[in-house]
Design a protein around this motif. Structure first.
Motif, short mmCIF file in Angstrom:
data_model
loop_
_atom_site.label_atom_id
_atom_site.label_comp_id
_atom_site.label_asym_id
_atom_site.label_seq_id
_atom_site.Cartn_x
_atom_site.Cartn_y
_atom_site.Cartn_z
N ALA A 7 26.94 12.19 -11.93
CA ALA A 7 27.99 12.69 -11.04
C ALA A 7 29.06 11.62 -10.83
O ALA A 7 30.26 11.95 -10.78
CB ALA A 7 27.39 13.12 -9.70
N ARG A 8 28.66 10.37 -10.73
CA ARG A 8 29.63 9.28 -10.58
C ARG A 8 30.51 9.16 -11.82
O ARG A 8 31.72 8.96 -11.71
CB ARG A 8 28.91 7.96 -10.30
N LEU A 9 29.90 9.27 -13.00
CA LEU A 9 30.67 9.22 -14.24
C LEU A 9 31.64 10.39 -14.33
O LEU A 9 32.81 10.22 -14.69
CB LEU A 9 29.74 9.22 -15.45
N GLN A 10 31.19 11.58 -13.99
CA GLN A 10 32.05 12.76 -14.05
C GLN A 10 33.18 12.68 -13.03
O GLN A 10 34.31 13.07 -13.31
CB GLN A 10 31.23 14.03 -13.89
N ALA A 11 32.91 12.12 -11.86
CA ALA A 11 33.96 11.92 -10.87
C ALA A 11 34.99 10.92 -11.37
O ALA A 11 36.20 11.11 -11.17
CB ALA A 11 33.35 11.45 -9.55
N LEU A 12 34.55 9.86 -12.04
CA LEU A 12 35.46 8.88 -12.62
C LEU A 12 36.36 9.53 -13.67
O LEU A 12 37.57 9.30 -13.69
CB LEU A 12 34.67 7.72 -13.24
N ILE A 13 35.78 10.34 -14.52
CA ILE A 13 36.55 11.03 -15.56
C ILE A 13 37.62 11.92 -14.93
O ILE A 13 38.78 11.89 -15.35
CB ILE A 13 35.60 11.86 -16.46
N ARG A 14 37.24 12.69 -13.91
CA ARG A 14 38.22 13.55 -13.24
C ARG A 14 39.31 12.73 -12.55
O ARG A 14 40.49 13.03 -12.65
CB ARG A 14 37.51 14.46 -12.24
N ARG A 15 38.91 11.69 -11.85
CA ARG A 15 39.86 10.85 -11.10
C ARG A 15 40.87 10.19 -12.02
O ARG A 15 42.07 10.11 -11.72
CB ARG A 15 39.09 9.80 -10.30
N GLU A 16 40.42 9.73 -13.20
CA GLU A 16 41.31 9.05 -14.14
C GLU A 16 42.06 10.01 -15.04
O GLU A 16 42.94 9.60 -15.79
CB GLU A 16 40.50 8.06 -14.98
N GLY A 17 41.70 11.31 -15.01
CA GLY A 17 42.36 12.29 -15.86
C GLY A 17 41.95 12.21 -17.32
O GLY A 17 42.67 12.67 -18.20
N TRP A 18 40.78 11.63 -17.58
CA TRP A 18 40.28 11.51 -18.94
C TRP A 18 39.66 12.82 -19.39
O TRP A 18 39.22 13.63 -18.59
CB TRP A 18 39.24 10.41 -19.04
N THR A 19 39.57 13.02 -20.70
CA THR A 19 38.87 14.20 -21.22
C THR A 19 37.38 13.96 -21.27
O THR A 19 36.60 14.91 -21.25
CB THR A 19 39.37 14.58 -22.64
N GLY A 20 36.96 12.71 -21.34
CA GLY A 20 35.54 12.40 -21.34
C GLY A 20 35.26 10.97 -21.72
O GLY A 20 36.17 10.17 -21.91
N LEU A 21 33.99 10.66 -21.80
CA LEU A 21 33.51 9.33 -22.20
C LEU A 21 32.50 9.48 -23.32
O LEU A 21 31.73 10.44 -23.35
CB LEU A 21 32.80 8.63 -21.04
#
Length: 78
Positions: A7-21
């Motif tokens: 959940a922390r990783l997915q929140a980071l992705i959303r916050r930064e506007g990334w498509t994924g990691l």
């Protein structure tokens, strides 16, 4: 615990506007799952790769290691 970290990783992705990691480093895989994801100490790359997007995640691993990771390293259900 793994659910919180994902959940922390997915929140980071959303916050930064990334498509994924795309996670391949043994230390990061171990952090996400709470297990060991290495075979060879001479490399930093783990034996699996984790693709994380804002809404899903997929663990890529070969057939030889899949069962062991599920049983021994906290990757059950992947």
């Amino acid at each position: 615990m793994m659910v919180d970290r994902m959940a922390r990783l997915q929140a980071l992705i959303r916050r930064e506007g990334w498509t994924g990691l795309w996670i391949t480093q043994e230390a990061t895989l171990a952090w996400v799952f709470g297990g060991r994801f290495h075979v060879n100490w001479a490399t930093e790359t783990g034996i699996a790769a984790l693709a994380v997007t804002p809404n899903e995640s997929v663990l890529y691993v070969d057939n030889i290691e899949a069962e062991r990771l599920s049983i021994e390293e906290g990757a059950e259900g992947w």
